[in-house]
Design an enzyme around this catalytic site. Structure first.
Site, PDB file in Angstrom:
ATOM      1  N   SER A 125       0.837  -1.188   0.000  1.00  0.00           N
ATOM      2  CA  SER A 125       0.000   0.000   0.000  1.00  0.00           C
ATOM      3  C   SER A 125       0.881   1.250   0.000  1.00  0.00           C
ATOM      4  CB  SER A 125      -0.966  -0.042   1.189  1.00  0.00           C
ATOM      5  OG  SER A 125      -1.999   0.901   1.041  1.00  0.00           O
ATOM      6  N   HIS A 133      -7.511  -5.993   0.326  1.00  0.00           N
ATOM      7  CA  HIS A 133      -6.262  -5.238   0.337  1.00  0.00           C
ATOM      8  C   HIS A 133      -5.446  -5.616   1.567  1.00  0.00           C
ATOM      9  CE1 HIS A 133      -3.729  -1.753  -0.490  1.00  0.00           C
ATOM     10  NE2 HIS A 133      -3.916  -1.307   0.739  1.00  0.00           N
ATOM     11  N   GLU A 143      -9.544  -5.485  -3.900  1.00  0.00           N
ATOM     12  CA  GLU A 143      -8.785  -4.396  -3.286  1.00  0.00           C
ATOM     13  C   GLU A 143      -9.671  -3.315  -2.671  1.00  0.00           C
ATOM     14  OE1 GLU A 143      -5.696  -4.046  -2.695  1.00  0.00           O
ATOM     15  OE2 GLU A 143      -4.492  -5.195  -4.134  1.00  0.00           O
TER      16      GLU A 143
END
EC number: 3.1.1.7
Length: 737
Positions: free
Chosen positions: A360, A600, A486
């Site tokens: 991320s 995610h 995600e």
């Protein structure tokens, strides 16, 4: 109109609803820590003790610091960063004895205790191992803000044995580590909280970091470092899927430390894997249980390093002045990379074989080091998990960054005129750091995130898009990829009424159209209809599961998958070896509803080998899968190629992602599918078609009345939609070719 302004919505911060956008899910990426699938682990307070016990052993099997319960209160409508009291295991009372002395209590670890204590420090309290050999802790009542009390408190009173392998002579002084068990029972040597920079406090707040000063004696680096000041997520209470990302060590500005974990016996010239945590540049800490380095280091014979860096305004406030130059958090990372270059050989690592890996915002950080001339020569390879510098949330302009800094100054009662920047910085330096992070969101307009990297002319000379287009980036091997779902985590936080955190949630067609309207209130009819058209399953447009999943794909494609694809494509076009994955495994113990899929960050615990911990309930297949992921990652760090020397059914061949072939490997429990893309059509929509549509229809009226794209024959006679369809076909063909 810019694409990043297309999708707007509402964000729930605690009890407060804040306007937010889908393309502005940007904000959420930065409010919330990255998330992964692990089982939440919380320890209960034992008789009010402020010591948290944590065993770095197979029996306890948690990370660099205990996952202690934290809570926050709402201040000015945002989440508070003040931690609650600490936690300890239920058996700690039999292992510890204490005697109070005014301000200091001496706490001695019993000789028969099979535990390594990495204490959680409650607000206003601190605990430190004074001598690892004696097992002695010192509990200090330190006032309102928990902080390290300086290096002298951690120095040993006894001379170190020069032959002690746990004593390492760094360029700043000697440090002592400790040997602990990995989940498999293998031994690893651990050094926690090695200072690489001076505490960025007082006049150093907001500035670029300065190298740590030298010390005398031996510094006991056996306690997890502070986490940098940030807000704490309290939206879902004590739900483990959310709280697992909250900081588990004290919040302090004095937080610039490095952790090193080495296998035993100590290798020579081993590959080094340096982890940069995510959290949207707004939160995060290297000490989370899910980042436990021990399994990866011991199973793959690599040196694993992690670092703390400043986040939020303390790490990324920009005014374009020497006092607030911006990108302080990135310069923290850069200084840590220099420390690794100068010192890692003393731990058995090879400074010429350093691989950065992050997820991320950590992956965005890694990518920015690939682009920055200041960092390119400090490492060899890069792994980017669900992040790219071209993501809409990764950077802001200098003008916007300055405006946000002045808004923060106004919010906390500081001078905020553009002509008084020095006065603003001086005032902001005097404010409590928790006041700053708790007022950042109150300074924003709709769909904005306050403090992220900026093109400052020092760390970054130009935008990532321009660097990629011109080929001005480090030429090396990269491994990158994304997960299948995600977007769900972020949607759950701002469409809380629609997507509840429970099983069986579905979305009707009308709810889907309403969600798209709420997420896109300011776009013209053509753009909104295009998004609905692209993300509708026209074989079953009323399917409630398909409509729900389409919302996930809108967020995930725009913010993650398509930007990862774009970065990989550009690297491959320059002739670099690129390996791409699509992560598809959902763990058996995932606490989130099953419809959320593979969210995610769900790959992180498999990268670090958490399933090998026998206390956490992973299946044997999941343990084997984690071993495979660790082997792929470490092979890449060692050789630039994730594949073993010989292919096998256990390790299917991972093909290169070339500019033409665009191959990726699906990483699932029992799959070895090789695909092309992923999601080529959807990424053509976002990257090629929609910008053209917005430009072509910019003079059309505002949002059209909500409707199905094809609900009447009039659809075929609307000029804006004819432009839409022609542009879509043209852009898609060009992109795929």
């Amino acid at each position: 109109m810019e694409i990043r302004g297309l999708l707007m919505g509402r964000l729930r911060l605690g009890r407060r609803m804040v306007p937010l956008g889908l393309l502005g899910v940007t904000a959420l990426l930065l409010i919330l820590p990255p998330f992964a699938l692990v089982q939440g682990r919380h320890h209960e307070l034992n008789n009010g003790a402020a010591i948290g016990s944590h065993q770095l052993s197979a029996a306890a099997g948690v990370g660099l610091a205990s996952q202690s319960a934290q809570s926050g209160s709402l201040a000015s409508g945002v989440m508070s960063s003040v931690p609650a009291a600490g936690a300890s295991s239920s058996s700690s009372s039999s292992l510890l004895s204490s005697s109070a002395e005014d301000d200091v209590a001496r706490i001695t670890l019993s000789k028969d205790a099979d535990a390594f204590f990495t204490p959680y420090i409650g607000h206003g309290e601190s605990v430190r191992i004074i001598d690892a050999e004696l097992g002695t802790l010192e509990h200090v009542h330190s006032g309102a803000t928990p902080r390290r009390r300086g290096l002298t408190r951690r120095e040993s009173n006894s001379d170190a044995n020069d032959n002690d392998p746990l004593v390492v002579n760094t360029d700043k002084g000697r440090i002592r580590g400790i040997t602990v068990d990995a989940p498999s029972g293998k031994k690893v040597d651990v050094w926690l909280g090695i200072p690489y920079a001076q505490p960025p406090v007082g006049p150093l707040r907001f500035r670029h970091p300065r190298p740590a000063e030298k010390w005398t004696g031996v510094l006991n680096t056996t306690t997890p470092p502070n986490s940098c000041v940030q807000i704490v997520d309290t939206v879902f209470g004590d739900f483990p899927g959310a709280t697992m990302w909250n900081p588990n060590t004290p919040l302090s500005e004095d937080c610039l430390y490095i952790n090193v974990v080495a296998p035993r016996p100590r290798p020579k010239n081993a590959a080094v894997m340096l982890w940069i945590f995510g959290g949207g540049f707004y939160s995060g800490t290297a000490t989370l249980d899910v980042y436990d380095h021990r399994a990866l280091a011991s199973e793959e014979n690599v040196i694993v390093v992690s670092l703390q860096y400043r986040v939020a305004s303390l790490g990324f406030l920009f005014l374009g002045t020497p006092e607030a130059p911006g990108n302080a958090g990135l310069f923290d990372q850069n200084l840590a990379l220099r420390w690794v270059r100068d010192n890692i050989h003393r731990f058995g690592g090879d400074p010429s074989r350093v691989t950065l890996f992050g997820e991320s915002a950590g992956a965005v950080s890694v990518s920015l080091h690939l682009l920055s001339a200041l960092s390119r020569d400090l490492f060899q390879r890069a792994i980017l998990q669900s992040g790219s510098p071209t993501a809409p949330w990764a950077l802001v302009s200098r003008e916007e960054a300055t405006l946000r800094a002045l808004r923060l100054a106004e919010a906390v009662g500081c001078p905020h005129e553009p002509s008084k920047l020095s006065d603003a910085v001086e005032c902001l330096r005097g404010k409590d750091p928790h006041v700053l992070v708790n007022n950042e969101w109150g300074t924003l307009g709709i769909c904005e995130f306050p403090f992220v990297p900026v093109v400052d002319g020092a760390f970054l000379d130009e935008t990532p898009q321009r660097s990629l287009a011109s080929g001005r980036f480090k030429k090396t091997e990269i491994l990158t990829g994304s997960n299948t779902e995600e977007g769900y985590y972020f949607i759950i936080y701002y469409l809380t009424e629609l997507l509840r955190k429970e099983e069986g949630v579905t979305v009707t067609r009308e709810e889907f159209l309403q969600a798209v309207r709420e997420l896109n209130p300011y776009v013209n009819g053509a753009a909104r209809q295009a998004i609905v058209f692209e993300y509708t399953d026209w074989t079953e447009p009323d399917n409630p599961n398909s409509n729900r999943d389409a919302l996930d794909k809108m967020v995930g494609d725009y913010h993650f998958t398509c930007n990862v694809n774009e970065f990989a494509q550009r690297y491959a076009e320059e002739g670099n070896n690129v390996y791409m994955y699509l992560y598809t495994h959902r763990s058996k113990g995932n606490p989130w509803p099953r419809w959320t899929g593979v969210m995610h960050g769900d790959e992180i615990n498999y990268v670090f080998g958490e399933p090998l911990n026998p206390t956490l309930g992973y299946t044997e297949d999941e343990k084997d899968f984690s071993r495979k992921i660790m082997r792929y990652w470490s092979n890449f760090a060692k050789t630039g190629n994730p594949n073993p020397n010989t292919a096998s059914s256990e390790f299917p061949e991972w093909p290169k992602h070339t500019a033409h072939g665009r191959h990726y490997l699906e990483l699932g429990l029992n799959t070895s599918f090789v695909g092309r893309g992923p999601r080529l059509r959807q990424c053509a929509f976002w990257k090629k078609y929609l910008p053209q549509l917005v430009a072509a229809t910019s003079n059309l009226p505002g949002p059209a009345p909500p409707s199905e794209p094809c609900e009447s024959s009039a659809f075929f006679y609307r000029p804006d939609l004819i432009v839409l369809l022609v542009s879509l076909l043209t852009a898609t063909v060009r992109f795929i070719q």
